[in-house]
Write an enzyme that holds these catalytic residues in place. Structure first.
Site, short mmCIF file in Angstrom:
data_model
loop_
_atom_site.label_atom_id
_atom_site.label_comp_id
_atom_site.label_asym_id
_atom_site.label_seq_id
_atom_site.Cartn_x
_atom_site.Cartn_y
_atom_site.Cartn_z
N GLU A 1 0.81 -1.22 0.00
CA GLU A 1 0.00 0.00 0.00
C GLU A 1 0.85 1.28 0.00
OE1 GLU A 1 -3.03 -0.30 3.04
OE2 GLU A 1 -4.05 -1.91 1.96
N GLU B 1 -5.11 -8.55 -0.29
CA GLU B 1 -5.87 -8.39 0.95
C GLU B 1 -7.32 -8.10 0.57
OE1 GLU B 1 -4.58 -5.40 3.68
OE2 GLU B 1 -2.44 -5.87 3.42
#
Length: 514
Positions: free
Chosen positions: A164, A281
């Site tokens: 991220e 995820e």
């Protein structure tokens, strides 16, 4: 509200093949936690009943795994690469039949350019102070893995660059320029070891669509290797904190499927079009302290995602397999809204049972809809996964029940009876969280309370005989609130000897006389 009724005539011939993308990968807490006994016990349970192919988590290169060890003493200066912990972690995974999906991060403190960290355990999120030293570290990790496990094995491990980077929490300044440089250096380092190793990214969070075009442009302009693209998907809104917990609004499950599909649309016409896509995820909430993770609602909301997600991506990794997880410090109670499909002490949550149900499905898809998935395996066994549809925060409340009527193809023209085995989880069945609340939410349950919670986590089970006429059986299911149910149906070949009379078990003759 009255129950919604769905009637389905299930075709006898398959309409497709069930993708196994739903169990290609699962998430884990930081890798150091794999050294703990409760982590190992949880993964062993998950693998015995579900059988994931890969596991992905943060912290491979963080200080608590101890790979990168700079030294400067007694006139000696340099770097030692130590794999004492890393070997134990990967060995334990492979012993349980699960491979690493390697995430390269976070930054070792001895290589970091700054001191910004994330999480209670302080993962460093700054770029390397020396990209050459970073490349050497990456190559040392990959070469050691090849030496220990073999090139053919390691070629099967996807290697993801960072986590991220579009968020300032995970990458200093959320700088695209800095991340693209890190990606280029990392990909080159990996490919210099072996050109067939798989490397990809950018592992971005939801809401980062503005990263796709620049990433595609960058790797195209500079001819940087990309073997797969990766990204994350969640359905919750902003955090609403309370002490040691978080509440959030929920979007409908379709939001996850829309997020799965989005990158392929944005990358159409670019060099990245058609590459394998991995959701590394996904869940409802992105918070490790949101009670929704512990509920039957979690399972009901994700059932349609597991049933359909494989049509959109190559893998989607549930975040995470267990609550041995410490991003927001050590949990304050056994149930705390943790990400895991297993709670502490291997307490099974409803979403664990959803995955276990999926693991018992066949490969051939006979029917699929908004509230059901019907499959058949090579033996002829038919499995029905059914769930009550849920719609998120802004949808009307779900009714107290949801009904389906299915005409199921079973056996052949000679079959007259079928056995139906039903397993169910809902707000009452297979729900240790409900039992825990009724016990008064003990933060540290006693041994007796843990025994009760484990018993409460068992799915509700029932059996019935179905009459089969013309190769079909009628199955009527009434689902309770937030229920996910699995029905396994197989043709019966009656082998009862003619001299057996069950009525006599109670001491009576066949005619009922004593």
């Amino acid at each position: 509200m009255t129950a919604v009724v769905t009637s389905i005539v299930v075709p006898a011939d398959p309409v497709g093949t069930l993708s196994d993308a739903w169990r290609q990968c699962v998430g884990t807490g930081r890798l150091n936690l794999a050294l703990r006994q409760d982590y190992r016990a949880s993964l062993e349970l998950v693998q015995s009943q579900i059988g994931f192919r890969y596991v992905r988590g943060h912290g491979l290169l963080s200080d608590d795994v101890g790979i990168h060890r700079p030294y400067d003493a007694a006139g000696h200066r340099g770097t030692q690469y130590a794999f004492t912990y890393a070997d134990q972690i990967v060995d334990s995974w492979l012993e349980l039949g699960i491979r690493p999906f390697l995430e390269l991060g976070f930054m070792p403190s001895g290589l970091a350019s700054g001191d910004q960290t994330v999480f209670w355990w302080k993962g460093n999120v700054t770029p390397p102070r020396d990209h050459g030293e970073w490349a050497a570290l990456v190559q040392a990790v990959v070469r050691h893995a090849i030496d220990r496990y073999g090139l053919d094995e390691v070629r099967q491990w996807p290697i993801e660059v960072w986590n991220e980077p579009n968020l300032v929490h995970f990458w200093q300044g959320a700088s695209q320029e800095a991340y693209f440089r890190l990606y280029e250096v990392t990909a080159a380092a990996v490919k210099d070891v072996d050109a067939e190793l798989q490397v990809g990214g950018p592992a971005i969070s939801p809401g980062a669509d503005d990263w796709w075009a620049p990433f595609a442009d960058f790797v195209t302009a500079r001819d940087v290797p990309v073997d797969f693209v990766s990204f994350h998907a969640y359905t919750t809104g902003p955090a609403q904190p309370v002490p040691f917990g978080t509440y959030q609004t929920l979007r409908p499950p379709q939001s996850l499927l829309d997020q799965f599909a989005r990158p392929a649309k944005l990358l159409a016409g670019t060099r990245l079009e058609g590459l394998p896509a991995h959701v590394t995820e996904f869940s409802t909430s992105y918070r490790p302290d949101n009670p929704v993770h512990d509920t039957a609602y979690q399972a009901a909301s994700l059932a349609p995602v597991l049933a359909q997600g494989g049509d959109l991506v190559d893998s989607f990794s549930y975040w995470t397999f267990c609550d041995v997880f410490e991003e927001e410090n050590i949990p304050t109670s056994v149930f705390h809204g943790g990400f895991g499909m297993l709670g502490h002490r291997q307490l099974r949550k409803p979403v664990f049972h959803l995955y276990a149900f999926m693991a018992r499905m066949g490969d051939a898809v006979l029917a699929r809809g908004a509230d059901h998935l019907v499959t058949r395996d090579a033996s002829g066994r038919v499995t029905v996964l059914a769930w009550q549809p849920v719609g998120g925060t802004d949808a009307p409340d779900e009714p107290g029940s949801h009904a389906l009527r299915l005409s199921i193809p079973v056996g052949d023209a000679t079959t007259t009876s079928a056995y139906a085995h039903r397993s169910r989880v809902d707000d009452e069945h297979g729900n240790a969280f409900t039992a825990w609340r009724r016990l008064g939410r003990p933060a540290s349950p006693s041994r007796r309370q843990l025994d009760l919670l484990h018993e409460a986590s068992e799915p509700g089970r029932s059996t019935t005989a179905l009459e089969v006429t013309g190769g079909r059986a009628d199955l009527t299911l009434t689902l309770s609130r937030h229920e996910v149910t699995l029905v396994e149906i197989e043709a019966v070949r009656d082998e009862t000897p003619p001299w057996l009379h069950d009525a006599r078990i109670l001491g009576r003759a066949a005619d009922g006389t004593p």
